[in-house]
Design a protein around this motif. Structure first.
Motif, mmCIF file in Angstrom:
data_model
loop_
_atom_site.group_PDB
_atom_site.id
_atom_site.type_symbol
_atom_site.label_atom_id
_atom_site.label_comp_id
_atom_site.label_asym_id
_atom_site.label_seq_id
_atom_site.Cartn_x
_atom_site.Cartn_y
_atom_site.Cartn_z
ATOM 1 N N PHE A 191 0.833 -1.208 0.000
ATOM 2 C CA PHE A 191 0.000 0.000 0.000
ATOM 3 C C PHE A 191 0.869 1.260 0.000
ATOM 4 N N ALA A 192 1.913 1.278 0.837
ATOM 5 C CA ALA A 192 2.803 2.448 0.913
ATOM 6 C C ALA A 192 3.485 2.688 -0.436
ATOM 7 N N LYS A 193 3.856 1.611 -1.112
ATOM 8 C CA LYS A 193 4.527 1.763 -2.416
ATOM 9 C C LYS A 193 3.559 2.345 -3.447
ATOM 10 N N VAL A 194 2.331 1.854 -3.454
ATOM 11 C CA VAL A 194 1.351 2.361 -4.431
ATOM 12 C C VAL A 194 1.034 3.831 -4.134
ATOM 13 N N GLN A 195 0.964 4.170 -2.869
ATOM 14 C CA GLN A 195 0.708 5.571 -2.499
ATOM 15 C C GLN A 195 1.872 6.476 -2.920
ATOM 16 N N THR A 196 3.081 5.955 -2.822
ATOM 17 C CA THR A 196 4.263 6.712 -3.258
ATOM 18 C C THR A 196 4.231 6.944 -4.774
ATOM 19 N N ILE A 197 3.817 5.929 -5.498
ATOM 20 C CA ILE A 197 3.699 6.052 -6.960
ATOM 21 C C ILE A 197 2.709 7.173 -7.291
ATOM 22 N N LEU A 198 1.567 7.156 -6.618
ATOM 23 C CA LEU A 198 0.534 8.180 -6.862
ATOM 24 C C LEU A 198 1.072 9.578 -6.535
ATOM 25 N N ALA A 199 1.770 9.692 -5.405
ATOM 26 C CA ALA A 199 2.300 10.999 -4.989
ATOM 27 C C ALA A 199 3.317 11.521 -6.002
ATOM 28 N N ALA A 200 4.196 10.640 -6.470
ATOM 29 C CA ALA A 200 5.222 11.073 -7.426
ATOM 30 C C ALA A 200 4.602 11.448 -8.770
ATOM 31 N N GLU A 201 3.632 10.650 -9.213
ATOM 32 C CA GLU A 201 3.001 10.928 -10.512
ATOM 33 C C GLU A 201 2.240 12.257 -10.480
ATOM 34 N N ARG A 202 1.667 12.591 -9.323
ATOM 35 C CA ARG A 202 0.953 13.869 -9.202
ATOM 36 C C ARG A 202 1.910 15.051 -9.353
ATOM 37 N N LEU A 203 3.185 14.823 -9.013
ATOM 38 C CA LEU A 203 4.175 15.903 -9.050
ATOM 39 C C LEU A 203 4.839 16.060 -10.415
ATOM 40 N N LYS A 204 4.519 15.198 -11.350
ATOM 41 C CA LYS A 204 5.161 15.295 -12.668
ATOM 42 C C LYS A 204 4.940 16.676 -13.261
ATOM 43 N N ARG A 205 5.999 17.216 -13.817
ATOM 44 C CA ARG A 205 5.921 18.563 -14.385
ATOM 45 C C ARG A 205 4.753 18.694 -15.375
ATOM 46 N N THR A 206 4.617 17.698 -16.249
ATOM 47 C CA THR A 206 3.607 17.802 -17.310
ATOM 48 C C THR A 206 2.175 17.819 -16.768
ATOM 49 N N ARG A 207 1.963 17.331 -15.540
ATOM 50 C CA ARG A 207 0.604 17.380 -14.966
ATOM 51 C C ARG A 207 0.346 18.686 -14.248
ATOM 52 N N GLN A 208 1.425 19.386 -13.892
ATOM 53 C CA GLN A 208 1.269 20.626 -13.124
ATOM 54 C C GLN A 208 1.018 21.790 -14.082
ATOM 55 N N THR A 209 -0.220 21.914 -14.499
ATOM 56 C CA THR A 209 -0.579 22.894 -15.532
ATOM 57 C C THR A 209 -0.407 24.331 -15.036
ATOM 58 N N GLY A 210 -0.353 24.508 -13.721
ATOM 59 C CA GLY A 210 -0.208 25.861 -13.176
ATOM 60 C C GLY A 210 1.226 26.378 -13.205
ATOM 61 N N LEU A 211 2.175 25.500 -13.592
ATOM 62 C CA LEU A 211 3.589 25.898 -13.521
ATOM 63 C C LEU A 211 3.954 27.015 -14.493
ATOM 64 N N VAL A 212 3.284 27.060 -15.633
ATOM 65 C CA VAL A 212 3.639 28.070 -16.639
ATOM 66 C C VAL A 212 3.429 29.468 -16.060
ATOM 67 N N ASP A 213 2.223 29.707 -15.512
ATOM 68 C CA ASP A 213 1.942 31.025 -14.928
ATOM 69 C C ASP A 213 2.790 31.268 -13.687
ATOM 70 N N PHE A 214 2.957 30.221 -12.878
ATOM 71 C CA PHE A 214 3.707 30.376 -11.620
ATOM 72 C C PHE A 214 5.153 30.790 -11.883
ATOM 73 N N THR A 215 5.797 30.080 -12.798
ATOM 74 C CA THR A 215 7.212 30.385 -13.066
ATOM 75 C C THR A 215 7.342 31.728 -13.779
ATOM 76 N N ARG A 216 6.341 32.049 -14.606
ATOM 77 C CA ARG A 216 6.358 33.356 -15.273
ATOM 78 C C ARG A 216 6.347 34.452 -14.204
ATOM 79 N N GLY A 217 5.500 34.243 -13.175
ATOM 80 C CA GLY A 217 5.414 35.209 -12.083
ATOM 81 C C GLY A 217 6.734 35.318 -11.325
ATOM 82 N N LEU A 218 7.376 34.157 -11.092
ATOM 83 C CA LEU A 218 8.647 34.153 -10.354
ATOM 84 C C LEU A 218 9.736 34.904 -11.116
ATOM 85 N N MET A 219 9.681 34.791 -12.433
ATOM 86 C CA MET A 219 10.771 35.350 -13.249
ATOM 87 C C MET A 219 10.510 36.779 -13.688
ATOM 88 N N ALA A 220 9.274 37.249 -13.421
ATOM 89 C CA ALA A 220 8.917 38.588 -13.914
ATOM 90 C C ALA A 220 9.719 39.655 -13.182
#
Ligand code: GDP
Ligand code: ADP
Length: 220
Positions: A191-220
């Motif tokens: 169970f812990a391993k499957v939960q770790t897989i889910l947690a890591a997959e949620r963090l994948k850059r390509t799933r984090q659609t908010g990163l474009v605006d967020f990083t734009r804000g950081l670099m502005a």
């Protein structure tokens, strides 16, 4: 005024994210129902089980809309023609399908879905949904343990257990088609391993659609 902050008063940063489709398969008896239940319980509303449509008759213990959406063959065929399913199949003479609309809208809104399907369903979903899909295959620690779990579950006759054991070898031969393979030896470890897989997959850059605006804000 200082620029230091009190962590407890700081608003949690939550970037918009695209949801994922977690597909869990295993030979019958290896523990996918057990692990799925634990995962749904632990994750709460952030992980939802996709409810399939079926033409199979409802069983006394089942609830329409919770276990399946029960329907008749003509209505199911109409849904197929309308492209309402991500995938569908005939299993033991009944029709089963994964409705497209609920999952598509949910994924865009950051909802994750869990699918408990066999290797054929996993292949079809992977084809239909591409990079939204994460596949996990559970293996038993040994054949003897698999048989003992099937008997211990107490839901199947001797004949059915033997049939499931015969099919288990064929099902296990598909292990290399999955993104992750986990041996379900000690249940809490698995169970812990499957939960770790889910947690890591949620963090994948390509799933984090908010990163474009967020990083734009950081670099502005
Ligand atoms: N392809 C596909 N298979 C499904 C779907 N929903 C259920 N199944 C499969 O249909 C089979 C029979 O399921 P069910 O009628 O619930 O019987 P059970 O296996 O005795 O619980 C199982 O192998 C399920 O994995 C679906 O939406 N698509
Ligand atoms: N790691 C484990 N150790 C011991 N028993 C287990 C473990 N995982 C599952 N089981 C038991 O094995 C049986 C089969 O598990 P189940 O989740 O129903 O399998 P599946 O959904 O893959 O057919 C159940 O009785 C379950 O309680």
């Amino acid at each position: 005024m200082t620029d230091s902050f009190v962590p407890a008063e700081r608003a949690r940063l939550a970037l918009p994210r695209r949801g994922l489709m977690l597909i869990m398969s295993s030979p019958s008896g290896a523990g996918k129902t057990t692990i799925s239940r634990k995962l749904l319980e632990a994750e709460g509303a952030s992980l939802a089980m996709s409810v399939s449509v079926t033409t199979r008759p409802i069983r006394p213990t089942e609830v329409d809309g919770r276990d399946y959406h029960f329907t008749d063959v003509p209505a199911f065929r109409r849904m197929v023609d309308e492209g309402a399913f991500l995938e569908w199949a005939e299993v033991f003479g009944n029709l089963y399908g994964t409705p497209r609309a609920q999952v598509s809208a949910g994924l865009a809104a950051g909802q994750d879905y869990l699918f408990d399907v066999d290797w054929q369903g996993a292949q079809q979903l992977a084809q239909a949904a591409g990079s939204d899909v994460v596949t996990v295959f559970l293996l038993p620690p040994s054949v003897a343990e698999l048989e003992s779990r099937l008997r211990g579950r107490g839901t199947d006759s001797e004949e059915v257990v033997r049939g499931r054991m015969d099919r288990a070898r064929a099902e296990m031969s598909h292990w290399s088609e999955y993104d992750y393979v986990v041996v379900n030896d000690v249940i809490e470890d698995c169970f812990a391993k499957v939960q770790t897989i889910l947690a890591a997959e949620r963090l994948k850059r390509t799933r984090q659609t908010g990163l474009v605006d967020f990083t734009r804000g950081l670099m502005a």
